[in-house]
Design an enzyme around this catalytic site. Structure first.
Site, PDB file in Angstrom:
ATOM      1  N   ARG A  96       2.775  18.097  10.750  1.00 21.18           N
ATOM      2  CA  ARG A  96       3.648  19.159  10.480  1.00 21.18           C
ATOM      3  C   ARG A  96       3.494  20.534  11.129  1.00 21.18           C
ATOM      4  O   ARG A  96       4.362  21.290  11.581  1.00 21.18           O
ATOM      5  CB  ARG A  96       3.232  19.641   8.712  1.00 21.18           C
ATOM      6  CG  ARG A  96       4.064  20.681   8.121  1.00 21.18           C
ATOM      7  CD  ARG A  96       3.835  21.022   6.919  1.00 21.18           C
ATOM      8  NE  ARG A  96       3.190  20.101   5.962  1.00 21.18           N
ATOM      9  CZ  ARG A  96       3.711  19.448   4.900  1.00 21.18           C
ATOM     10  NH1 ARG A  96       4.968  19.635   4.946  1.00 21.18           N
ATOM     11  NH2 ARG A  96       3.406  18.517   4.467  1.00 21.18           N
ATOM     12  N   ARG A 142      13.133  17.085   1.401  1.00 20.50           N
ATOM     13  CA  ARG A 142      11.867  17.835   0.922  1.00 20.50           C
ATOM     14  C   ARG A 142      12.152  18.926  -0.258  1.00 20.50           C
ATOM     15  O   ARG A 142      11.555  18.714  -1.268  1.00 20.50           O
ATOM     16  CB  ARG A 142      11.193  18.646   1.918  1.00 20.50           C
ATOM     17  CG  ARG A 142      10.870  17.800   3.425  1.00 20.50           C
ATOM     18  CD  ARG A 142       9.775  18.489   4.347  1.00 20.50           C
ATOM     19  NE  ARG A 142       8.484  18.886   3.586  1.00 20.50           N
ATOM     20  CZ  ARG A 142       8.283  19.938   3.066  1.00 20.50           C
ATOM     21  NH1 ARG A 142       9.061  21.025   3.046  1.00 20.50           N
ATOM     22  NH2 ARG A 142       7.440  20.206   2.537  1.00 20.50           N
ATOM     23  N   CYS A 154      26.401  12.840  -5.038  1.00 16.01           N
ATOM     24  CA  CYS A 154      26.838  12.773  -6.291  1.00 16.01           C
ATOM     25  C   CYS A 154      25.247  12.868  -7.218  1.00 16.01           C
ATOM     26  O   CYS A 154      25.195  12.102  -7.894  1.00 16.01           O
ATOM     27  CB  CYS A 154      27.472  11.740  -6.686  1.00 16.01           C
ATOM     28  SG  CYS A 154      28.834  11.493  -5.427  1.00 16.01           S
ATOM     29  N   TYR A 161       9.007  15.957   8.667  1.00 17.14           N
ATOM     30  CA  TYR A 161       9.324  15.402   7.388  1.00 17.14           C
ATOM     31  C   TYR A 161      10.869  15.774   7.164  1.00 17.14           C
ATOM     32  O   TYR A 161      11.144  15.675   6.209  1.00 17.14           O
ATOM     33  CB  TYR A 161       8.387  15.595   6.356  1.00 17.14           C
ATOM     34  CG  TYR A 161       6.911  15.362   6.635  1.00 17.14           C
ATOM     35  CD1 TYR A 161       6.587  14.170   6.745  1.00 17.14           C
ATOM     36  CD2 TYR A 161       5.872  16.423   6.966  1.00 17.14           C
ATOM     37  CE1 TYR A 161       5.122  13.639   7.431  1.00 17.14           C
ATOM     38  CE2 TYR A 161       4.745  16.257   7.260  1.00 17.14           C
ATOM     39  CZ  TYR A 161       4.257  14.706   7.555  1.00 17.14           C
ATOM     40  OH  TYR A 161       2.993  14.568   7.861  1.00 17.14           O
TER      41      TYR A 161
HETATM   42  N1  LLP Z   1      -2.960  11.626   8.770  1.00 19.00           N
HETATM   43  C1  LLP Z   1      -2.822  11.030   7.792  1.00 19.00           C
HETATM   44  C2  LLP Z   1      -3.548   9.931   7.547  1.00 19.00           C
HETATM   45  C3  LLP Z   1      -1.948  11.385   6.736  1.00 19.00           C
HETATM   46  O1  LLP Z   1      -1.428  10.733   5.782  1.00 19.00           O
HETATM   47  C4  LLP Z   1      -0.919  12.608   7.252  1.00 19.00           C
HETATM   48  C5  LLP Z   1       0.258  12.784   6.417  1.00 19.00           C
HETATM   49  C6  LLP Z   1      -1.424  13.318   8.296  1.00 19.00           C
HETATM   50  C7  LLP Z   1      -2.359  12.727   9.244  1.00 19.00           C
HETATM   51  C8  LLP Z   1      -0.535  14.572   8.928  1.00 19.00           C
HETATM   52  O2  LLP Z   1      -0.485  15.447   7.673  1.00 19.00           O
HETATM   53  P1  LLP Z   1       0.326  17.125   8.169  1.00 19.00           P
HETATM   54  O3  LLP Z   1      -0.570  17.551   9.407  1.00 19.00           O
HETATM   55  O4  LLP Z   1       1.378  16.439   8.830  1.00 19.00           O
HETATM   56  O5  LLP Z   1       0.211  17.583   6.979  1.00 19.00           O
HETATM   57  N2  LLP Z   1       6.329  14.240   3.397  1.00 19.00           N
HETATM   58  C9  LLP Z   1       5.582  15.243   3.095  1.00 19.00           C
HETATM   59  C10 LLP Z   1       4.310  15.053   3.659  1.00 19.00           C
HETATM   60  C11 LLP Z   1       3.616  13.776   3.683  1.00 19.00           C
HETATM   61  C12 LLP Z   1       2.487  13.797   4.581  1.00 19.00           C
HETATM   62  C13 LLP Z   1       1.629  12.444   4.465  1.00 19.00           C
HETATM   63  N3  LLP Z   1       0.635  12.344   5.311  1.00 19.00           N
HETATM   64  C14 LLP Z   1       6.231  16.554   3.207  1.00 19.00           C
HETATM   65  O6  LLP Z   1       7.403  16.600   3.548  1.00 19.00           O
HETATM   66  O7  LLP Z   1       5.630  17.541   2.540  1.00 19.00           O
END
Ligand code: LLP
Length: 426
Positions: free
Chosen positions: A278, A314, A346, A375
């Site tokens: 992210r 989201r 819808c 995301y």
């Molecule tokens: N490593 C692992 C093992 C993970 O499961 C994730 C995210 C990351 C790294 C990366 O995390 P980040 O730095 O992006 O926070 N769809 C959701 C977020 C799901 C995150 C899942 N795992 C949203 O839109 O907020």
């Protein structure tokens, strides 16, 4: 900081007016700034300067081939969670030794694929998975480099759907069982222990949960080393949050995070891996959408956009807040009115924002959702048979479509009518 600013009254991605992209591609579309992506990547490198480290971009946040190529060309690695992401990483040119394979349910086919193509390490999450990988590796005459993802049982203080480090979550093995599990792995000839992995959740806005988790990992490193295991690498996961609302207090910066990592872990002399998604991609992307109608409801005004929940999930899924701005800058001092910003799908869940204060907007105007790079496109679907939104990459004054919008025919062609229905009359 990002590279989406107004110039001469029009919102730009770097030096490209979004109105130019809209005219050429149509709306809605995602647009990413190369400079922002690279800047965020660099922030992590700078934060970990002085320690042996590898930043592995969590591709799940944004997995377009062009973006992965841009990021990997700096020497960064990637974190993948499926055979599809692994295939994308390879297609983007990422060498196997810079690909980490995470995820709680890796299949044997995925294990084989990664062992064949080359892999830096598998982050294992359960004992059945260890047994499966041991068997797959042995059947190929290989030894698989592995870490075990430990669940440190800390509260990441984030949205319940994206917290992963509590004992009630499905992720990792309880840290209390780590000694036993590492001892088992040491007896599996198809596996070679290279380190420990931990990831406690996403959109973290506080360093304390990380600190608690990393302290436990440091302790475990010493325990496992004393038992003869070669713990040379610590994968610290991702999860650092971004400021979705500018008015809110800002989450910690990568620099603060890096300082904390060094404080807690530098004495161990391990190579550090991190898996941010992210923070690299989030503020590097916008979703740009056109206003179809402004509809007067009972006591409220609906802004009906041509983007919907299937394009940016989201808000519907996590009640996430995304800043919405007009592409043509409002006059200074323009009156703000409350709008319910919705898509055409819808169901009532197809609502991006309620009572959002915006300068007056009319049909045909363009608006942009900020912080939509992570995301966003990757979680899109074709719900309501809406074609997947195209993606555009900007680099200074140039832009390219890096995934085009499929035609209706292309969407329909993927379906097949079985033989027994071919003569049925519709
Ligand atoms: N490593 C692992 C093992 C993970 O499961 C994730 C995210 C990351 C790294 C990366 O995390 P980040 O730095 O992006 O926070 N769809 C959701 C977020 C799901 C995150 C899942 N795992 C949203 O839109 O907020």
């Amino acid at each position: 900081m990002d590279h989406f600013n107004y110039q001469a009254g029009v919102l730009h991605a770097e030096d490209v007016p979004l109105t130019d992209i809209a005219a050429s591609v149509g709306t809605p579309f995602y647009v990413y700034s190369s400079a922002t992506l690279l800047r965020h990547l660099r922030l992590f490198d700078e934060a970990l300067e002085g320690t042996d480290h590898l930043v592995c971009f969590a591709m799940k946040a944004l997995s377009n081939l062009a973006v992965v190529r841009l990021i990997a060309a700096t020497g960064a690695g990637v974190d993948v969670v499926s055979g599809g992401e692994y295939a994308r990483a390879k297609a983007a040119g990422v060498p196997g030794e810079r690909i980490v394979f995470s995820g709680v349910g890796k299949t044997r086919a995925e294990m084989r694929q990664a062992l064949e193509g080359g892999i830096r390490q598998f982050n294992l999450e359960s004992e059945p998975e260890m047994e499966a990988l041991n068997e797959v590796a042995l059947s190929m005459g290989l030894v698989a480099p592995v870490t075990v993802r430990v669940n440190p049982d800390v509260d990441a203080k984030t949205h319940a759907k994206i917290a992963t480090g509590k004992s009630e979550n499905k992720f990792g093995i309880p840290i209390a069982r780590a000694r036993e599990v590492y001892a088992r792995i040491a007896g599996m000839p198809g596996l070679r222990i290279v380190g420990i992995d931990v990831h406690i959740g996403s959109q973290l806005t506080d360093l304390e949960p990380y600190r608690l988790a990393y302290r436990k990992v440091a302790e475990l490193t010493e325990t496992l080393r004393a038992e003869g295991h070669d713990i040379r690498r610590l994968d610290l996961g991702g999860g650092l949050g971004i400021p979705y609302e500018r008015s809110n207090s800002a989450p910690p910066l990568p620099l603060d995070y890096g300082a904390m990592v060094k404080q807690e872990l530098a004495h161990l002399g391990c190579e550090i891996e991190i898996e941010p998604g992210r923070l690299i991609a989030g503020n590097a992307g916008l979703l740009v959408s056109g206003v179809i109608y402004v509809k007067e409801g009972e006591g409220r005004q609906f802004l009906i956009l041509d983007a919907a929940m299937n394009d940016l999930l989201r808000p519907a899924m996590y009640d996430a807040w995304h800043e919405i701005v007009p592409v043509r800058q409002a006059a200074p001092g323009a009156v703000l009115t409350p709008y319910d910003v919705v898509g055409p799908v819808c169901e009532s869940g197809d609502t991006f924002a309620r009572g959002r204060m915006l300068p007056s907007v009319a049909a045909g105007d363009l608006v942009a959702f900020r912080s939509a790079g992570a995301y966003g496109a990757v979680m899109a679907s074709e719900y309501n048979s809406r074609p997947l939104v195209p993606e555009v990459l900007v680099d200074r004054d140039q832009f390219a479509v890096i995934r085009r919008r499929p035609t209706f025919d292309e969407m329909i062609e993927r379906d097949t009518i079985p033989p027994w229905l071919q003569d049925a009359e519709a």
